[in-house]
Design an enzyme around this catalytic site. Structure first.
Site, short mmCIF file in Angstrom:
data_model
loop_
_atom_site.label_atom_id
_atom_site.label_comp_id
_atom_site.label_asym_id
_atom_site.label_seq_id
_atom_site.Cartn_x
_atom_site.Cartn_y
_atom_site.Cartn_z
N GLU A 195 53.07 36.05 3.18
CA GLU A 195 52.28 34.83 3.11
C GLU A 195 51.92 34.53 1.67
O GLU A 195 52.20 35.33 0.76
CB GLU A 195 51.02 34.95 3.98
CG GLU A 195 51.33 35.08 5.46
CD GLU A 195 50.10 35.23 6.33
OE1 GLU A 195 50.23 35.08 7.54
OE2 GLU A 195 49.01 35.50 5.79
N HIS A 238 42.01 25.52 4.92
CA HIS A 238 43.38 25.87 5.25
C HIS A 238 44.24 24.63 5.05
O HIS A 238 43.89 23.55 5.52
CB HIS A 238 43.48 26.36 6.69
CG HIS A 238 44.76 27.09 6.96
ND1 HIS A 238 45.96 26.44 7.10
CD2 HIS A 238 45.03 28.41 7.10
CE1 HIS A 238 46.91 27.32 7.31
NE2 HIS A 238 46.37 28.53 7.31
N ARG A 240 46.20 29.36 -1.17
CA ARG A 240 45.74 28.28 -0.30
C ARG A 240 44.99 27.18 -1.03
O ARG A 240 45.10 26.00 -0.68
CB ARG A 240 44.85 28.87 0.81
CG ARG A 240 45.63 29.64 1.84
CD ARG A 240 44.70 30.25 2.87
NE ARG A 240 45.47 30.89 3.93
CZ ARG A 240 44.94 31.60 4.91
NH1 ARG A 240 43.63 31.74 4.97
NH2 ARG A 240 45.69 32.15 5.84
N HIS A 244 38.18 26.30 6.74
CA HIS A 244 38.78 27.44 7.43
C HIS A 244 38.01 28.75 7.25
O HIS A 244 37.86 29.51 8.19
CB HIS A 244 40.21 27.62 6.93
CG HIS A 244 40.96 28.76 7.55
ND1 HIS A 244 41.16 28.85 8.91
CD2 HIS A 244 41.56 29.84 7.00
CE1 HIS A 244 41.86 29.95 9.17
NE2 HIS A 244 42.09 30.57 8.04
N ARG A 257 40.08 33.50 -1.01
CA ARG A 257 40.60 34.59 -0.17
C ARG A 257 42.12 34.52 -0.08
O ARG A 257 42.69 33.47 0.21
CB ARG A 257 40.01 34.49 1.24
CG ARG A 257 40.60 35.51 2.22
CD ARG A 257 39.98 35.35 3.59
NE ARG A 257 40.44 34.17 4.28
CZ ARG A 257 41.46 34.14 5.14
NH1 ARG A 257 42.16 35.23 5.37
NH2 ARG A 257 41.78 33.01 5.75
#
Length: 534
Positions: A115, A237, A283, A344, A379
């Site tokens: 990811e 997100h 992100r 998110h 994060r």
């Protein structure tokens, strides 16, 4: 007559964090796990992607640490990052031993995906429904433990501390809990209290969290005297399904990890104009890029396309997404998926140490409600469930070590309902809820300015006074409690954002687009703060 209970350990929240604590406690301790809804619910249930951990021989703990520090934009605490990563494999082994059915490859080895922000394949997963596999397994294990009482349809009202009882010391001794089935507030006394209530994404109009996420634990801990940190870093997100009938359905980052492409309405790619890592950028970069392109084009959504991959590959790796989208008339094996950013994850929270201890003695905070220093200003994908496991086990170990030293909780009064009445103005709650989520989205969203933040501060102050008066005069309800807590955490977010005069990680402001030379946490201190004992 309202019920009263006494336990050794009271755990508020039944996601991965709370259940990890419960299952790692010795069986001679009595444990209560409180959940707003079903035990197997909350943010964990909806987590699709997986859990990051170093499990491949080509990977290393140093690489995982380096990737996390890079994603955190200079604000990660290296000791917390190292502590988390170094305990990753044993945490995964613990889940495997519990029976979580992770996806395996043709050689029966754990399948690893990749990811955004990760330099290696290190995401262990159960197809695209990892959270469901973890939550279901842990809740079944907890239900089988004779020392654990699982109590559903209950929402915490407030913590009980020595200070509230006019007793000496800085200790948490329980909580008042609203039983949603009979609308009475129950007294829970405990030697140890664990907050595992998740984040505060419900403060925003669009969120990937359909349940909870109303900042309950953060607000309660703040009122009890705990410091909070870095609340301005709200992770949006980049890709939630955009459809009028799809409520808060997240399109996992793993889809981009397996080759998914972000597209403009004309079908062209754009991420390479914002970051050399394109769709695999962190992100915050991806969310800002999508937000920028939507505003530039006046579009209400963009697209995420994986239809260039074989249909059987898509159906095997992303069955939940395939079936969910198909139910809305979108065949992801042929069609691009309409997507929009949504709130998110809350990267800040209640300040804790590496044993999950807060500023109030015998009060632990685990999971998204906690600020451990792991995530910094952004994060990295799939580090959140890892944090739940590592710090959940650390909290349980610390409680186990202290169990013989901490005395029983002192007596506490039952909840007093004699001075309140039933509300006939619930429309006020509904209107205030809508107002809060709208101005948080418009003024405290992906891109901010000082003027927008000041407007939001003015509005949240007015709401706080109105809700405070409402709370004082009417019987509590789930909606009222969530709104009260969301107003509190929204104020914390706004105050933190106003203090940060730079753009770093998830906090981007047009007034201060550059970075300061020194990276500092934003720490807010309540008037009731006391220095915790060792």
């Amino acid at each position: 007559m309202p019920q009263s209970y006494e336990y050794d350990v009271l755990i508020i929240g039944s996601g991965a964090a709370g259940l990890t604590v419960a299952l790692n406690l010795p069986e001679h301790l009595s444990v209560a796990v409180i959940s707003k809804g079903r035990i197997a619910s909350g943010a964990t249930l909806w987590a699709q992607g997986g859990i990051a951990a170093v499990l491949d021989s080509a990977d290393s703990t140093e690489d995982h640490i380096r990737d996390t520090l890079a994603s955190g934009a200079g604000l990660c605490h290296e000791d917390a990052v190292r502590f988390t990563v170094e305990h990753g494999r044993e945490s995964i082994d613990w889940l495997v031993d519990r029976g979580v059915a992770f996806t395996r490859d043709e050689n029966a080895q754990l399948h690893l995906t990749r990811e955004g922000g990760h330099s290696h394949r290190r995401i262990i997963h159960a197809a695209d429904a990892t959270g469901q596999a973890v939550s279901t397994t842990l809740s079944e294990q907890a239900a089988a433990r004779p020392n654990i009482d699982l109590m559903e349809a209950r929402v915490a009202v407030d913590l009980i501390t020595n200070r509230k009882l006019s007793l000496p010391g800085n200790r948490c001794v329980g909580a008042y809990i609203l039983n949603l089935k009979d609308s009475h507030v129950e007294l829970f006394r405990a030697r140890f209290v664990v907050i595992a209530t998740g984040g505060a994404s419900k403060a925003y109009r669009y969120t990937s969290n359909p349940d909870g996420a109303s900042g309950d634990g953060i607000a309660m801990a703040w009122r009890a005297g705990c410091r909070v940190a870095n609340m301005e870093f709200n992770q949006f997100h980049p890709t939630c399904l955009y459809h009028p009938h799809a409520k808060s359905f997240l399109i996992t980052e793993a889809l981009r990890g397996e080759g998914g492409r972000l597209l403009l309405p004309d079908g062209s790619r754009f991420m390479d104009r914002f970051d050399e890592r394109a769709e695999l950028a962190p992100r915050d970069v991806v969310a800002r890029a999508i937000d920028h392109e939507m505003k530039r084009l006046g579009a209400d959504h963009l697209f995420l396309d994986i239809s260039h991959k074989p249909a059987d590959f898509i159906q095997q790796h992303f069955p939940t997404i395939y079936e969910k989208c198909l139910a809305f008339g979108i065949d992801v094996t042929r069609d691009p998926i309409p997507v929009v950013p949504a709130a998110h994850y809350t990267c800040g929270g209640v300040m804790t140490d590496n044993r999950a201890r807060s500023d109030v003695n015998q009060l632990y905070v685990v999971g998204e409600a906690a600020f451990t220093g792991l995530h910094g200003a952004n994060r990295m994908a799939s580090n959140s469930l890892l944090e739940c496991l590592v710090y959940g086990r650390a909290a349980a170990l610390d409680i186990s070590r202290k169990a013989d030293e901490v005395p029983p909780p002192p007596p506490a009064p039952d909840w007093d309902e004699s001075q309140v009445r039933d509300s006939d103005e619930d429309v006020v709650i509904s209107h205030n809820w809508d107002e809060l989520r709208h101005f948080m989205w418009d003024y405290v969203g992906i891109v901010r300015t000082t003027k927008r933040l000041q407007r939001a501060k003015h509005r949240v102050d007015l709401l706080a006074r109105e809700i405070g008066e409402f709370y004082s005069n009417y019987r509590v309800s789930n909606d009222l409690l969530e709104l009260r807590n969301l107003v509190t955490v929204s104020d914390l977010i706004i105050c933190s954002a106003l203090q940060r005069r730079e753009s770093r990680g998830l906090h981007y402001t047009l007034d201060y687009p550059g970075l300061l030379n020194e990276a500092r946490d934003t720490v807010l201190i309540p008037t009731s703060y006391r220095q915790p004992s060792a």
